[in-house]
Motif scaffolding. Sequence first.
Motif, PDB file in Angstrom:
ATOM      1  N   ALA A  78       0.847  -0.903  -0.246  1.00 41.01           N
ATOM      2  CA  ALA A  78      -0.116  -0.296  -0.118  1.00 41.01           C
ATOM      3  C   ALA A  78       0.438   1.034   0.542  1.00 41.01           C
ATOM      4  O   ALA A  78       0.316   2.517  -0.653  1.00 41.01           O
ATOM      5  CB  ALA A  78      -0.496   0.476   1.260  1.00 41.01           C
ATOM      6  N   MET A  79       1.750   1.273   0.453  1.00 44.62           N
ATOM      7  CA  MET A  79       3.196   2.234   0.866  1.00 44.62           C
ATOM      8  C   MET A  79       3.569   2.538  -0.497  1.00 44.62           C
ATOM      9  O   MET A  79       4.067   3.786  -0.870  1.00 44.62           O
ATOM     10  CB  MET A  79       4.075   1.890   1.609  1.00 44.62           C
ATOM     11  CG  MET A  79       3.662   2.370   3.648  1.00 44.62           C
ATOM     12  SD  MET A  79       2.742   3.550   3.379  1.00 44.62           S
ATOM     13  CE  MET A  79       0.841   2.775   3.262  1.00 44.62           C
ATOM     14  N   LEU A  80       3.531   1.230  -1.239  1.00 36.78           N
ATOM     15  CA  LEU A  80       4.832   1.235  -2.994  1.00 36.78           C
ATOM     16  C   LEU A  80       3.350   2.583  -3.832  1.00 36.78           C
ATOM     17  O   LEU A  80       3.497   3.393  -4.538  1.00 36.78           O
ATOM     18  CB  LEU A  80       4.949   0.504  -2.980  1.00 36.78           C
ATOM     19  CG  LEU A  80       5.298  -0.615  -2.751  1.00 36.78           C
ATOM     20  CD1 LEU A  80       5.804  -1.742  -3.152  1.00 36.78           C
ATOM     21  CD2 LEU A  80       6.731   0.675  -2.315  1.00 36.78           C
ATOM     22  N   ASP A  81       1.931   1.893  -3.554  1.00 41.65           N
ATOM     23  CA  ASP A  81       1.139   2.629  -4.419  1.00 41.65           C
ATOM     24  C   ASP A  81       1.192   4.147  -3.553  1.00 41.65           C
ATOM     25  O   ASP A  81       0.998   5.259  -4.444  1.00 41.65           O
ATOM     26  CB  ASP A  81      -0.193   2.021  -4.312  1.00 41.65           C
ATOM     27  CG  ASP A  81      -0.209   0.931  -4.808  1.00 41.65           C
ATOM     28  OD1 ASP A  81       0.480   0.745  -5.642  1.00 41.65           O
ATOM     29  OD2 ASP A  81      -0.921  -0.260  -4.467  1.00 41.65           O
ATOM     30  N   MET A  82       1.302   4.083  -2.395  1.00 38.58           N
ATOM     31  CA  MET A  82       0.855   5.941  -1.923  1.00 38.58           C
ATOM     32  C   MET A  82       2.266   6.813  -2.703  1.00 38.58           C
ATOM     33  O   MET A  82       1.544   7.938  -2.816  1.00 38.58           O
ATOM     34  CB  MET A  82       0.666   5.608  -0.777  1.00 38.58           C
ATOM     35  CG  MET A  82       0.629   6.818   0.092  1.00 38.58           C
ATOM     36  SD  MET A  82       0.461   6.903   1.942  1.00 38.58           S
ATOM     37  CE  MET A  82       1.092   8.502   2.524  1.00 38.58           C
TER      38      MET A  82
END
Length: 360
Positions: A78-82
Motif C-alpha cells: 500500500a505504501m508503494l502505491d501511495m
Amino acid sequence: MILKKLLAALMATAMVVGMTACSSSDSSTTTTESTTTTTTTEAATTEAHDYAADEDKTGETVFKLSFNQTLENPEAMAMLDMSDDLYVATEGRYSIEVYPSEQLGAQQQSMELVQSGAIEMAIVANSIIETVNSEFAIIGTPYVYDNIEHQEVVFNSGVLDDLFASTAANGFQVLSAYSLGARNLYGTSPMTTTEELSGQKIRVMQSDTMVQMLNEMGGVGVAMGQGDVYSAIQNGTLDGGENNIITYVDLLQYEVAPCYSESNHLLIPDELIINSTVLASMSEADQAALMQCAKDSMPVMFDYAEDLRAEYYAMADELGFTIYEVDITPFQENLADFIAEVAGRSEQSQAIYDAIRELA
C-alpha cells in the motif's frame, strides 16, 4: 504497473533475505512488533536496499519510511502505491522510499527516529504509540471492533482524526491506520475455550495492557519480542502466541505451533506516522495531498490484506496447521470489565469507544 511493483519488491526482498541469512539462523527473524536491533540509521541508509515504488516517480523530496516486515506485506504494498499517488498529487515534489525488514530499526526505534527527525516516516503498531500517548489504548482494545469490516469503517469515518492529531506534541502525527486482520490464539494444542487456554503461557506484545488482556482471557500473558517467539515455543518456554494469520504464516510460527484457534480477540491497528516538523514544512496544498493519499491508501491496504488472508487460510493443509473455530462469547465475557476499564480511563477514550460502537 502492479507486475512491475511485485517484481521489484521480490527482488528487493531477496536481497534483504540474503543479508539477514548471513547474520542469523533463526527462522523468525522478521518481526511484526518491536524487537531489539543494533542497526544504526547511518548504516541502514548506506547499506540497506530501499525501494521507491515506481523509479520513474521519484520526487524532488523523498521521505524515508521505516517498516519492520517485507515488501510483500500488504502494508508495504500500500505504501508503494501511495508513493506513486503522492508524486502525482504533488506534481513530482514528493515521493516515499520504503525501507523494509527493520533496516532502519525495530518499531520502537523507528518511532523515536521519526520523533527526532532522523527519518521522516514509519509504520508502527498501535501499542508502540500507546507508550507516548495512552489514549491510543482504546483503539487497540480487545473486541472493540465486531470484525475487520467494522474496523475499516471506523478508520475511514473521521472519528479518530482528533486522536491521530494529538501526537503532534510528541513530535509526530498519525496519517492513517491499517490492519492485517484479527489476532487469534495459536499453540501446540487447541485453545478454543477458556478451559483449554487456562495455564497456557502465551506470548503477547510488550505492553502491560496486552499482558492484562491475555490474563483476563484465562491464560498467562508473557511479553516478549517477536524475534524470540519461534524458539521460545520450540523449547517449551511458551505454549503459543497470538497474531493475525498473515504474520503467523510469514514468520513460520505454524511450524512449532500448528493449532490456530480463531478467538478473533484483537484487531490492533498499525499506524503510518510522519515527523511533525516535516509535515509543517510542506505547503498547505501538499499537506492536503499527503493527507488524502494516506486516506486513500487505507482501502487499498485492506484489499491487499483480505486477499492474502484468504490465500493463507487456503494453505493450511499444505503448510500443516489446523484452524479451529471458537465460540468467542466466554472470552468476551471474561474481558468485559477490562474493556470498560480501558474505555473509562478518560472522557476522550469513552467518547471514542462510544463512536466506534455506534458505527458497528
